[in-house]
Structure formats: C-alpha cells, structure tokens
Design a protein around this motif. Structure first.
Motif, PDB file in Angstrom:
ATOM      1  N   PRO A   1      33.620  89.228  18.089  1.00 34.72           N
ATOM      2  CA  PRO A   1      32.896  89.335  16.812  1.00 34.72           C
ATOM      3  C   PRO A   1      32.855  90.749  16.238  1.00 34.72           C
ATOM      4  O   PRO A   1      32.966  90.921  15.025  1.00 34.72           O
ATOM      5  CB  PRO A   1      31.493  88.821  17.136  1.00 34.72           C
ATOM      6  N   GLU A   2      32.737  91.762  17.090  1.00 33.28           N
ATOM      7  CA  GLU A   2      32.677  93.135  16.590  1.00 33.28           C
ATOM      8  C   GLU A   2      33.994  93.546  15.950  1.00 33.28           C
ATOM      9  O   GLU A   2      34.021  94.127  14.869  1.00 33.28           O
ATOM     10  CB  GLU A   2      32.326  94.115  17.724  1.00 33.28           C
ATOM     11  N   LYS A   3      35.087  93.238  16.628  1.00 30.24           N
ATOM     12  CA  LYS A   3      36.411  93.603  16.113  1.00 30.24           C
ATOM     13  C   LYS A   3      36.729  92.829  14.826  1.00 30.24           C
ATOM     14  O   LYS A   3      37.255  93.390  13.866  1.00 30.24           O
ATOM     15  CB  LYS A   3      37.483  93.335  17.171  1.00 30.24           C
ATOM     16  N   ALA A   4      36.389  91.555  14.808  1.00 28.83           N
ATOM     17  CA  ALA A   4      36.647  90.742  13.616  1.00 28.83           C
ATOM     18  C   ALA A   4      35.836  91.247  12.424  1.00 28.83           C
ATOM     19  O   ALA A   4      36.359  91.340  11.308  1.00 28.83           O
ATOM     20  CB  ALA A   4      36.331  89.285  13.899  1.00 28.83           C
ATOM     21  N   ALA A   5      34.579  91.585  12.656  1.00 21.06           N
ATOM     22  CA  ALA A   5      33.736  92.102  11.571  1.00 21.06           C
ATOM     23  C   ALA A   5      34.300  93.416  11.053  1.00 21.06           C
ATOM     24  O   ALA A   5      34.322  93.655   9.842  1.00 21.06           O
ATOM     25  CB  ALA A   5      32.305  92.281  12.060  1.00 21.06           C
ATOM     26  N   GLN A   6      34.782  94.249  11.950  1.00 24.47           N
ATOM     27  CA  GLN A   6      35.376  95.519  11.550  1.00 24.47           C
ATOM     28  C   GLN A   6      36.629  95.288  10.707  1.00 24.47           C
ATOM     29  O   GLN A   6      36.824  95.949   9.686  1.00 24.47           O
ATOM     30  CB  GLN A   6      35.718  96.343  12.780  1.00 24.47           C
ATOM     31  N   GLU A   7      37.483  94.353  11.109  1.00 24.81           N
ATOM     32  CA  GLU A   7      38.700  94.078  10.353  1.00 24.81           C
ATOM     33  C   GLU A   7      38.389  93.566   8.950  1.00 24.81           C
ATOM     34  O   GLU A   7      39.008  94.001   7.975  1.00 24.81           O
ATOM     35  CB  GLU A   7      39.556  93.055  11.099  1.00 24.81           C
ATOM     36  N   VAL A   8      37.417  92.661   8.845  1.00 21.12           N
ATOM     37  CA  VAL A   8      37.039  92.136   7.528  1.00 21.12           C
ATOM     38  C   VAL A   8      36.461  93.258   6.675  1.00 21.12           C
ATOM     39  O   VAL A   8      36.779  93.381   5.482  1.00 21.12           O
ATOM     40  CB  VAL A   8      36.038  90.968   7.657  1.00 21.12           C
ATOM     41  N   LEU A   9      35.627  94.079   7.266  1.00 19.59           N
ATOM     42  CA  LEU A   9      35.026  95.188   6.533  1.00 19.59           C
ATOM     43  C   LEU A   9      36.095  96.141   5.993  1.00 19.59           C
ATOM     44  O   LEU A   9      36.041  96.551   4.829  1.00 19.59           O
ATOM     45  CB  LEU A   9      34.050  95.949   7.437  1.00 19.59           C
ATOM     46  N   LEU A  10      37.081  96.457   6.806  1.00 17.63           N
ATOM     47  CA  LEU A  10      38.165  97.331   6.342  1.00 17.63           C
ATOM     48  C   LEU A  10      38.922  96.718   5.170  1.00 17.63           C
ATOM     49  O   LEU A  10      39.281  97.416   4.214  1.00 17.63           O
ATOM     50  CB  LEU A  10      39.123  97.637   7.490  1.00 17.63           C
ATOM     51  N   GLU A  11      39.146  95.419   5.241  1.00 17.61           N
ATOM     52  CA  GLU A  11      39.834  94.746   4.131  1.00 17.61           C
ATOM     53  C   GLU A  11      38.983  94.766   2.860  1.00 17.61           C
ATOM     54  O   GLU A  11      39.504  94.929   1.752  1.00 17.61           O
ATOM     55  CB  GLU A  11      40.194  93.313   4.511  1.00 17.61           C
ATOM     56  N   LEU A  12      37.682  94.607   3.001  1.00 15.55           N
ATOM     57  CA  LEU A  12      36.788  94.666   1.835  1.00 15.55           C
ATOM     58  C   LEU A  12      36.784  96.060   1.210  1.00 15.55           C
ATOM     59  O   LEU A  12      36.777  96.199  -0.012  1.00 15.55           O
ATOM     60  CB  LEU A  12      35.369  94.254   2.224  1.00 15.55           C
ATOM     61  N   VAL A  13      36.806  97.085   2.056  1.00 11.85           N
ATOM     62  CA  VAL A  13      36.870  98.462   1.545  1.00 11.85           C
ATOM     63  C   VAL A  13      38.198  98.688   0.833  1.00 11.85           C
ATOM     64  O   VAL A  13      38.227  99.235  -0.276  1.00 11.85           O
ATOM     65  CB  VAL A  13      36.664  99.475   2.696  1.00 11.85           C
ATOM     66  N   ARG A  14      39.293  98.245   1.446  1.00  9.20           N
ATOM     67  CA  ARG A  14      40.616  98.412   0.817  1.00  9.20           C
ATOM     68  C   ARG A  14      40.706  97.687  -0.521  1.00  9.20           C
ATOM     69  O   ARG A  14      41.374  98.150  -1.447  1.00  9.20           O
ATOM     70  CB  ARG A  14      41.704  97.895   1.741  1.00  9.20           C
ATOM     71  N   ALA A  15      40.034  96.546  -0.618  1.00 12.36           N
ATOM     72  CA  ALA A  15      40.064  95.763  -1.859  1.00 12.36           C
ATOM     73  C   ALA A  15      39.135  96.330  -2.922  1.00 12.36           C
ATOM     74  O   ALA A  15      39.142  95.875  -4.064  1.00 12.36           O
ATOM     75  CB  ALA A  15      39.682  94.314  -1.562  1.00 12.36           C
ATOM     76  N   GLY A  16      38.339  97.317  -2.552  1.00  9.63           N
ATOM     77  CA  GLY A  16      37.422  97.922  -3.510  1.00  9.63           C
ATOM     78  C   GLY A  16      36.119  97.174  -3.668  1.00  9.63           C
ATOM     79  O   GLY A  16      35.329  97.490  -4.556  1.00  9.63           O
ATOM     80  N   SER A  17      35.857  96.204  -2.809  1.00  9.88           N
ATOM     81  CA  SER A  17      34.615  95.428  -2.895  1.00  9.88           C
ATOM     82  C   SER A  17      33.426  96.188  -2.330  1.00  9.88           C
ATOM     83  O   SER A  17      32.285  95.882  -2.660  1.00  9.88           O
ATOM     84  CB  SER A  17      34.756  94.106  -2.139  1.00  9.88           C
ATOM     85  N   ILE A  18      33.699  97.160  -1.485  1.00  9.23           N
ATOM     86  CA  ILE A  18      32.644  97.972  -0.877  1.00  9.23           C
ATOM     87  C   ILE A  18      32.994  99.430  -1.118  1.00  9.23           C
ATOM     88  O   ILE A  18      34.095  99.876  -0.802  1.00  9.23           O
ATOM     89  CB  ILE A  18      32.533  97.691   0.634  1.00  9.23           C
ATOM     90  N   SER A  19      32.031 100.168  -1.676  1.00 11.08           N
ATOM     91  CA  SER A  19      32.329 101.554  -2.006  1.00 11.08           C
ATOM     92  C   SER A  19      31.326 102.550  -1.442  1.00 11.08           C
ATOM     93  O   SER A  19      31.500 103.750  -1.606  1.00 11.08           O
ATOM     94  CB  SER A  19      32.406 101.716  -3.525  1.00 11.08           C
ATOM     95  N   SER A  20      30.271 102.069  -0.786  1.00 10.51           N
ATOM     96  CA  SER A  20      29.298 103.006  -0.230  1.00 10.51           C
ATOM     97  C   SER A  20      29.078 102.720   1.253  1.00 10.51           C
ATOM     98  O   SER A  20      29.308 101.605   1.734  1.00 10.51           O
ATOM     99  CB  SER A  20      27.960 102.896  -0.973  1.00 10.51           C
ATOM    100  N   ALA A  21      28.624 103.738   1.956  1.00 22.39           N
ATOM    101  CA  ALA A  21      28.368 103.590   3.392  1.00 22.39           C
ATOM    102  C   ALA A  21      27.264 102.575   3.647  1.00 22.39           C
ATOM    103  O   ALA A  21      27.331 101.800   4.603  1.00 22.39           O
ATOM    104  CB  ALA A  21      27.998 104.944   3.991  1.00 22.39           C
ATOM    105  N   LYS A  22      26.262 102.560   2.793  1.00 22.08           N
ATOM    106  CA  LYS A  22      25.156 101.614   2.970  1.00 22.08           C
ATOM    107  C   LYS A  22      25.651 100.179   2.815  1.00 22.08           C
ATOM    108  O   LYS A  22      25.304  99.310   3.608  1.00 22.08           O
ATOM    109  CB  LYS A  22      24.034 101.895   1.976  1.00 22.08           C
ATOM    110  N   SER A  23      26.482  99.931   1.823  1.00 21.06           N
ATOM    111  CA  SER A  23      27.045  98.592   1.626  1.00 21.06           C
ATOM    112  C   SER A  23      27.927  98.194   2.801  1.00 21.06           C
ATOM    113  O   SER A  23      27.913  97.046   3.237  1.00 21.06           O
ATOM    114  CB  SER A  23      27.874  98.539   0.344  1.00 21.06           C
TER     115      SER A  23
END
Length: 59
Positions: free
Chosen positions: A11-33
């Motif tokens: 679960p930790e690795k999967a959450a990290q991978e999804v988070l990286l993809e969201l950042v790359r897609a521009g859906s997340i732009s702040s550390a808090k988000s």
C-alpha cells in the motif's frame, strides 16, 4: 510510471506511485495537498485490504 505494485500487497509503494502520477499530471501542486492525498490513498488501500480479509474469513 515505474514497476507497478499491487496496492493490497504494497500500500505504501502504490500510494507513492499514484501520488507521483498526480503531481506529474498537475493535479497536485502543494506539499500539503500531496501529504493529504498520500494519506487518503494509503488509508484507502489499507481499508480495502481489511475488507477483503474480512470477506475471506466469512467464506
């Protein structure tokens, strides 16, 4: 995306991978988000694992 991990087994690795993809897609732009999204994803994967384990015990 790198080597895909099973979110129920890792679960930790999967959450990290999804988070990286969201950042790359521009859906997340702040550390808090990013922190909130990671926590939400991790909680989701863990709750799904617990739900599946409970279902398997009933069967």
């Amino acid at each position: 995306m790198s080597e895909t991990k099973n979110p129920l087994s890792y679960p930790e690795k999967a959450a990290q991978e999804v988070l990286l993809e969201l950042v790359r897609a521009g859906s997340i732009s702040s550390a808090k988000s990013a922190t909130l999204a990671f926590t939400d994803l991790l909680n989701h994967y863990r709750s799904e694992l617990n739900r599946i384990k409970k279902e398997n015990k009933v069967q």
